[in-house]
Design an enzyme around this catalytic site. Structure first.
Site, PDB file in Angstrom:
ATOM      1  N   ASP A   1      -3.127  -7.305  -2.335  1.00 54.16           N
ATOM      2  CA  ASP A   1      -4.309  -6.469  -3.221  1.00 54.16           C
ATOM      3  C   ASP A   1      -5.522  -6.495  -2.726  1.00 54.16           C
ATOM      4  O   ASP A   1      -6.544  -6.425  -3.662  1.00 54.16           O
ATOM      5  CB  ASP A   1      -4.153  -6.549  -4.909  1.00 54.16           C
ATOM      6  CG  ASP A   1      -2.625  -6.260  -5.615  1.00 54.16           C
ATOM      7  OD1 ASP A   1      -2.097  -5.303  -4.580  1.00 54.16           O
ATOM      8  OD2 ASP A   1      -2.275  -6.797  -6.578  1.00 54.16           O
ATOM      9  N   ALA A   2      -5.713  -7.005  -1.466  1.00 56.93           N
ATOM     10  CA  ALA A   2      -7.061  -7.254  -1.162  1.00 56.93           C
ATOM     11  C   ALA A   2      -7.465  -6.696   0.351  1.00 56.93           C
ATOM     12  O   ALA A   2      -8.279  -7.164   0.797  1.00 56.93           O
ATOM     13  CB  ALA A   2      -7.335  -8.898  -0.918  1.00 56.93           C
TER      14      ALA A   2
END
Length: 290
Positions: A235-236
């Site tokens: 999620d980065a």
């Protein structure tokens, strides 16, 4: 009337004087008619970005020769340059990965069927069969690859099968439409810059599982969704697009989920469109979207 065929050039390198003149001069030298041009310099990294769109029939050579010739120009401008050339006359391909939630897939299928999204969805791969019927109703192959819970070796085999199915189509985009499985680092690397995920949160807030439950507990007044490139850092990855919708104190978790789904599908479709149109330039973990 269909749009005329165009060539899209994207380019990035350390900024210096004369880049724009060199690129536009190269195109003008061969009669190229530029119909779109965008530029940006990031003051923090000192990196220059541009996206140029040229009428295909204004040049005396095809896209393959354009790539060859422009590659020479790119190398003379900087050994660190990143560039690509797209041909709008070649319809891009995408493969969609899904689990059970269907709202993003339904939306993409509808946009493609209506001609709103110019992409060929070559296949849909799911770790459940919930979305097989709707996929096949649109004339698209559906492949079921189960992921055994609590079996690392079985999961590795499943990802190997997914990779085989996806790579067979050599897609310009791999869309994780609420796939709910974490891609292993090897796949993240192989699909770098092509794998797009929709996260049901306005990242970096509420990353991980059940972000709407986290948002409800926190009492937020806005919830959102994030379309980003997939990297090994969960999620980065570089963010392509984000959007939000207002919620109130009377909204339940189910209300947040329902409203959030509306934002998720719009944000994913918008991010996918920009990716396919060559509007997203990545540098490090940041993007420039023209």
């Amino acid at each position: 009337m269909p749009d005329p065929q165009r060539y899209v050039l994207t380019f990035g390198c350390p900024d210096r004087t004369g880049i724009i003149a060199r690129i536009s001069g190269f195109l003008a030298e061969h009669g190229g008619m530029i119909v779109e041009a965008a530029y940006h310099t990031d003051p923090d990294s000192g990196w220059f970005f541009t996206r140029q769109v040229v009428l295909a029939d204004s040049l005396p050579f095809d896209v393959a020769e354009l790539r060859e010739r422009f590659g020479v120009v790119a190398r003379t401008l900087s050994a660190e340059s990143n560039w690509q050339v797209f041909d709008t006359g070649q319809r891009p391909r995408a493969v969609v990965l899904v689990s059970k939630a269907g709202h993003c897939l339904y939306d993409l299928l509808g946009r493609v069927a209506s001609g709103e999204l110019d992409v060929d969805i070559a296949a849909v791969v799911g770790n459940h069969t919930s979305l097989a019927d709707i996929t096949r109703a649109h004339g698209i192959p559906f492949h079921h690859v189960p992921f055994p819970a609590g079996d690392p070796a079985g999961k590795a085999d499943a990802f190997a099968e997914v990779r085989k199915l996806v790579d067979a189509h050599d897609p310009q985009a791999i869309v994780l439409a609420r796939f709910m499985q974490v891609l292993p680092p090897g796949l993240c690397e192989a699909w770098a810059g092509r794998a797009l995920n929709i996260h049901h949160s306005f990242l970096p807030s509420f990353a991980g599982a059940k972000p709407y439950h986290q948002a409800h507990t926190r009492g937020v007044k806005l919830i959102g969704a994030t379309c980003h490139y997939v990297t090994a850092d969960l999620d980065a990855g570089p963010i392509v697009e984000q959007d939000v919708i207002r919620v109130g104190h009377g909204d339940s978790v189910d209300d947040l989920v329902r409203k959030g789904r509306d934002i998720e599908k719009v944000t994913l479709a918008r991010g996918l469109r920009w990716h396919l149109e060559g509007r997203v330039l990545v540098h490090g973990n940041r993007t420039v979207v023209f």
